[in-house]
Design a protein around this motif. Structure first.
Motif, PDB file in Angstrom:
ATOM      1  N   ALA A 162      -0.038 -10.125  -4.761  1.00  0.00           N
ATOM      2  CA  ALA A 162      -0.953 -11.004  -4.036  1.00  0.00           C
ATOM      3  C   ALA A 162      -0.371 -11.386  -2.680  1.00  0.00           C
ATOM      4  O   ALA A 162      -1.096 -11.446  -1.674  1.00  0.00           O
ATOM      5  CB  ALA A 162      -1.238 -12.256  -4.865  1.00  0.00           C
ATOM      6  N   GLU A 163       0.930 -11.645  -2.633  1.00  0.00           N
ATOM      7  CA  GLU A 163       1.574 -12.003  -1.367  1.00  0.00           C
ATOM      8  C   GLU A 163       1.469 -10.872  -0.354  1.00  0.00           C
ATOM      9  O   GLU A 163       1.205 -11.098   0.823  1.00  0.00           O
ATOM     10  CB  GLU A 163       3.041 -12.357  -1.601  1.00  0.00           C
ATOM     11  CG  GLU A 163       3.261 -13.748  -2.164  1.00  0.00           C
ATOM     12  CD  GLU A 163       4.701 -14.197  -2.024  1.00  0.00           C
ATOM     13  OE1 GLU A 163       5.590 -13.354  -2.205  1.00  0.00           O
ATOM     14  OE2 GLU A 163       4.921 -15.396  -1.741  1.00  0.00           O
ATOM     15  N   ILE A 164       1.688  -9.647  -0.822  1.00  0.00           N
ATOM     16  CA  ILE A 164       1.609  -8.495   0.080  1.00  0.00           C
ATOM     17  C   ILE A 164       0.205  -8.354   0.632  1.00  0.00           C
ATOM     18  O   ILE A 164       0.005  -8.132   1.830  1.00  0.00           O
ATOM     19  CB  ILE A 164       2.044  -7.210  -0.655  1.00  0.00           C
ATOM     20  CG1 ILE A 164       3.552  -7.251  -0.938  1.00  0.00           C
ATOM     21  CG2 ILE A 164       1.698  -5.970   0.162  1.00  0.00           C
ATOM     22  CD1 ILE A 164       4.055  -6.083  -1.748  1.00  0.00           C
ATOM     23  N   ILE A 165      -0.803  -8.488  -0.242  1.00  0.00           N
ATOM     24  CA  ILE A 165      -2.190  -8.351   0.195  1.00  0.00           C
ATOM     25  C   ILE A 165      -2.554  -9.456   1.178  1.00  0.00           C
ATOM     26  O   ILE A 165      -3.179  -9.206   2.213  1.00  0.00           O
ATOM     27  CB  ILE A 165      -3.142  -8.352  -1.023  1.00  0.00           C
ATOM     28  CG1 ILE A 165      -2.922  -7.082  -1.854  1.00  0.00           C
ATOM     29  CG2 ILE A 165      -4.598  -8.444  -0.571  1.00  0.00           C
ATOM     30  CD1 ILE A 165      -3.719  -7.022  -3.131  1.00  0.00           C
ATOM     31  N   LEU A 166      -2.164 -10.684   0.872  1.00  0.00           N
ATOM     32  CA  LEU A 166      -2.431 -11.799   1.791  1.00  0.00           C
ATOM     33  C   LEU A 166      -1.770 -11.560   3.146  1.00  0.00           C
ATOM     34  O   LEU A 166      -2.366 -11.810   4.200  1.00  0.00           O
ATOM     35  CB  LEU A 166      -1.928 -13.109   1.174  1.00  0.00           C
ATOM     36  CG  LEU A 166      -2.695 -13.636  -0.041  1.00  0.00           C
ATOM     37  CD1 LEU A 166      -1.959 -14.836  -0.648  1.00  0.00           C
ATOM     38  CD2 LEU A 166      -4.117 -14.028   0.334  1.00  0.00           C
ATOM     39  N   PHE A 167      -0.538 -11.078   3.095  1.00  0.00           N
ATOM     40  CA  PHE A 167       0.195 -10.821   4.339  1.00  0.00           C
ATOM     41  C   PHE A 167      -0.490  -9.729   5.158  1.00  0.00           C
ATOM     42  O   PHE A 167      -0.616  -9.840   6.384  1.00  0.00           O
ATOM     43  CB  PHE A 167       1.626 -10.416   4.007  1.00  0.00           C
ATOM     44  CG  PHE A 167       2.495 -10.199   5.219  1.00  0.00           C
ATOM     45  CD1 PHE A 167       2.828 -11.254   6.041  1.00  0.00           C
ATOM     46  CD2 PHE A 167       2.976  -8.938   5.524  1.00  0.00           C
ATOM     47  CE1 PHE A 167       3.630 -11.062   7.165  1.00  0.00           C
ATOM     48  CE2 PHE A 167       3.783  -8.734   6.631  1.00  0.00           C
ATOM     49  CZ  PHE A 167       4.109  -9.793   7.451  1.00  0.00           C
ATOM     50  N   ARG A 168      -0.969  -8.672   4.484  1.00  0.00           N
ATOM     51  CA  ARG A 168      -1.647  -7.585   5.194  1.00  0.00           C
ATOM     52  C   ARG A 168      -2.965  -8.067   5.810  1.00  0.00           C
ATOM     53  O   ARG A 168      -3.316  -7.668   6.922  1.00  0.00           O
ATOM     54  CB  ARG A 168      -1.928  -6.414   4.237  1.00  0.00           C
ATOM     55  CG  ARG A 168      -0.692  -5.760   3.658  1.00  0.00           C
ATOM     56  CD  ARG A 168       0.211  -5.191   4.730  1.00  0.00           C
ATOM     57  NE  ARG A 168       1.398  -4.602   4.141  1.00  0.00           N
ATOM     58  CZ  ARG A 168       2.588  -4.589   4.685  1.00  0.00           C
ATOM     59  NH1 ARG A 168       2.771  -5.156   5.853  1.00  0.00           N
ATOM     60  NH2 ARG A 168       3.613  -4.019   4.086  1.00  0.00           N
ATOM     61  N   ILE A 169      -3.687  -8.904   5.085  1.00  0.00           N
ATOM     62  CA  ILE A 169      -4.936  -9.455   5.630  1.00  0.00           C
ATOM     63  C   ILE A 169      -4.651 -10.238   6.910  1.00  0.00           C
ATOM     64  O   ILE A 169      -5.342 -10.091   7.922  1.00  0.00           O
ATOM     65  CB  ILE A 169      -5.637 -10.353   4.592  1.00  0.00           C
ATOM     66  CG1 ILE A 169      -6.133  -9.512   3.406  1.00  0.00           C
ATOM     67  CG2 ILE A 169      -6.814 -11.103   5.226  1.00  0.00           C
ATOM     68  CD1 ILE A 169      -6.684 -10.344   2.259  1.00  0.00           C
ATOM     69  N   ASN A 223     -13.050  -4.951   5.290  1.00  0.00           N
ATOM     70  CA  ASN A 223     -11.768  -4.505   4.746  1.00  0.00           C
ATOM     71  C   ASN A 223     -10.965  -5.679   4.211  1.00  0.00           C
ATOM     72  O   ASN A 223     -10.314  -5.597   3.170  1.00  0.00           O
ATOM     73  CB  ASN A 223     -10.976  -3.774   5.830  1.00  0.00           C
ATOM     74  CG  ASN A 223      -9.747  -3.086   5.284  1.00  0.00           C
ATOM     75  OD1 ASN A 223      -9.769  -2.539   4.192  1.00  0.00           O
ATOM     76  ND2 ASN A 223      -8.676  -3.124   6.046  1.00  0.00           N
ATOM     77  N   MET A 224     -11.000  -6.816   4.931  1.00  0.00           N
ATOM     78  CA  MET A 224     -10.312  -8.021   4.472  1.00  0.00           C
ATOM     79  C   MET A 224     -10.877  -8.492   3.139  1.00  0.00           C
ATOM     80  O   MET A 224     -10.132  -8.838   2.213  1.00  0.00           O
ATOM     81  CB  MET A 224     -10.458  -9.139   5.510  1.00  0.00           C
ATOM     82  CG  MET A 224      -9.700  -8.913   6.802  1.00  0.00           C
ATOM     83  SD  MET A 224      -9.965 -10.304   7.947  1.00  0.00           S
ATOM     84  CE  MET A 224      -9.136  -9.694   9.417  1.00  0.00           C
ATOM     85  N   LYS A 225     -12.209  -8.521   3.042  1.00  0.00           N
ATOM     86  CA  LYS A 225     -12.844  -8.975   1.805  1.00  0.00           C
ATOM     87  C   LYS A 225     -12.570  -8.013   0.659  1.00  0.00           C
ATOM     88  O   LYS A 225     -12.421  -8.428  -0.490  1.00  0.00           O
ATOM     89  CB  LYS A 225     -14.349  -9.139   2.019  1.00  0.00           C
ATOM     90  CG  LYS A 225     -14.703 -10.343   2.877  1.00  0.00           C
ATOM     91  CD  LYS A 225     -16.192 -10.639   2.837  1.00  0.00           C
ATOM     92  CE  LYS A 225     -16.499 -11.950   3.529  1.00  0.00           C
ATOM     93  NZ  LYS A 225     -17.934 -12.323   3.451  1.00  0.00           N
ATOM     94  N   SER A 226     -12.521  -6.722   0.967  1.00  0.00           N
ATOM     95  CA  SER A 226     -12.217  -5.733  -0.059  1.00  0.00           C
ATOM     96  C   SER A 226     -10.820  -5.945  -0.608  1.00  0.00           C
ATOM     97  O   SER A 226     -10.594  -5.886  -1.830  1.00  0.00           O
ATOM     98  CB  SER A 226     -12.346  -4.319   0.519  1.00  0.00           C
ATOM     99  OG  SER A 226     -11.961  -3.349  -0.426  1.00  0.00           O
ATOM    100  N   ARG A 227      -9.866  -6.230   0.269  1.00  0.00           N
ATOM    101  CA  ARG A 227      -8.506  -6.506  -0.182  1.00  0.00           C
ATOM    102  C   ARG A 227      -8.441  -7.821  -0.953  1.00  0.00           C
ATOM    103  O   ARG A 227      -7.781  -7.925  -1.986  1.00  0.00           O
ATOM    104  CB  ARG A 227      -7.560  -6.566   1.018  1.00  0.00           C
ATOM    105  CG  ARG A 227      -7.341  -5.245   1.709  1.00  0.00           C
ATOM    106  CD  ARG A 227      -6.286  -5.389   2.785  1.00  0.00           C
ATOM    107  NE  ARG A 227      -6.048  -4.127   3.468  1.00  0.00           N
ATOM    108  CZ  ARG A 227      -5.099  -3.934   4.362  1.00  0.00           C
ATOM    109  NH1 ARG A 227      -4.289  -4.923   4.680  1.00  0.00           N
ATOM    110  NH2 ARG A 227      -4.932  -2.773   4.933  1.00  0.00           N
TER     111      ARG A 227
END
Length: 253
Positions: A162-169, A223-227
């Motif tokens: 979750a942290e990685i995904i949040l960081f990428r967003i 893309n943000m919402k998809s992640r």
């Protein structure tokens, strides 16, 4: 030969009627249940497919970033280190090389910070606030933008993925802010509660008209919402022309 009692015949007909009604209702309920099961399975398959595609995209991007990280650290980093050693060996040179040496030292610092930030394996070893702080410091150090990070509440443990995904967003939002929004300020706020983490990233850039779907999609909202969907995070993007853009992420803990 005895004739059938009319009352007995009526009872038989009634039972047959009730039996047929029960059978019809049972068949109808079975049909509805099967239909609902098929719809549920179809929706589940669709969700799994979307998740699988999104996860694959993330894995591809992360692998690419990992490769870049290794190249920066193992190849370019070693070359810059060698160049610095060689400069120090030029003791007979009359030219002042202190400025060059200082520049290379700064380059190495920047390189190590960049290598750490874009390597998913390294990111797993640091918390989200630290990773964002490193980004903010880099933006300020390189004069990309005037950036701040504010944290409210006690930091809660978040799943690594979750942290990685949040960081990428957030990285995607930062990239758009620096490259396209023509903003001079970027403010990031993390608010922790026992139930959720709320992240707000806001710039003072040119913004965009939310009614134009093309612009909305162009900055990567889909893309943000998809992640975000992968980790159950809510993503909202608010903007207005010449009033900047604000990204809000709500991740339930």
């Amino acid at each position: 030969m005895e004739s059938t009692n009319p009352e007995t015949g009526a009872i038989i007909i009634t039972f047959v009627f009730i039996f047929l009604v029960v059978v019809i209702i049972t068949l109808f309920l079975v049909f509805i249940k099967r239909k609902n099961n098929l719809l549920t399975e179809k929706q589940q398959a669709k969700r799994e497919f979307e998740n699988a595609i999104a996860e694959t995209q993330i894995e591809i991007r992360e692998q690419t970033l990992r490769n870049i990280s290794w190249e920066l650290h193992d190849n370019i980093g070693q070359l810059l280190t060698l160049a610095k050693i060689q400069l120090h060996q030029l003791t007979d040179s009359k030219e002042d090389i202190s400025g060059v040496s200082e520049t290379i030292s700064k380059s190495l610092t920047e390189l190590r910070a960049l290598s750490k930030l874009i390597n998913p394996d390294a990111l797993k070893n640091i918390m989200l606030p630290e990773a964002l702080q490193l980004e903010v410091e880099r933006f300020n150090r390189l004069n990309f933008i005037e950036a701040t990070l504010t944290i409210h509440g006690d930091e809660e443990i978040i799943d690594d993925k979750a942290e990685i995904i949040l960081f990428r967003i957030l990285q995607e939002f930062f990239s758009n802010t620096i490259k396209h929004a023509k903003a001079s300020k970027l403010d990031v706020t993390l608010t922790y509660t026992p139930e959720k983490l709320t992240i707000v990233a806001k710039d003072n850039g040119k913004g965009f008209d939310k009614s134009q779907d093309k612009l909305n999609k162009g900055i990567g909202l889909l893309n943000m919402k998809s992640r975000g969907k992968l980790i159950g995070a809510e993503i909202e993007l608010d903007s207005a022309l010449e009033k900047g853009t604000e990204l809000t992420i709500i991740h339930y803990l």
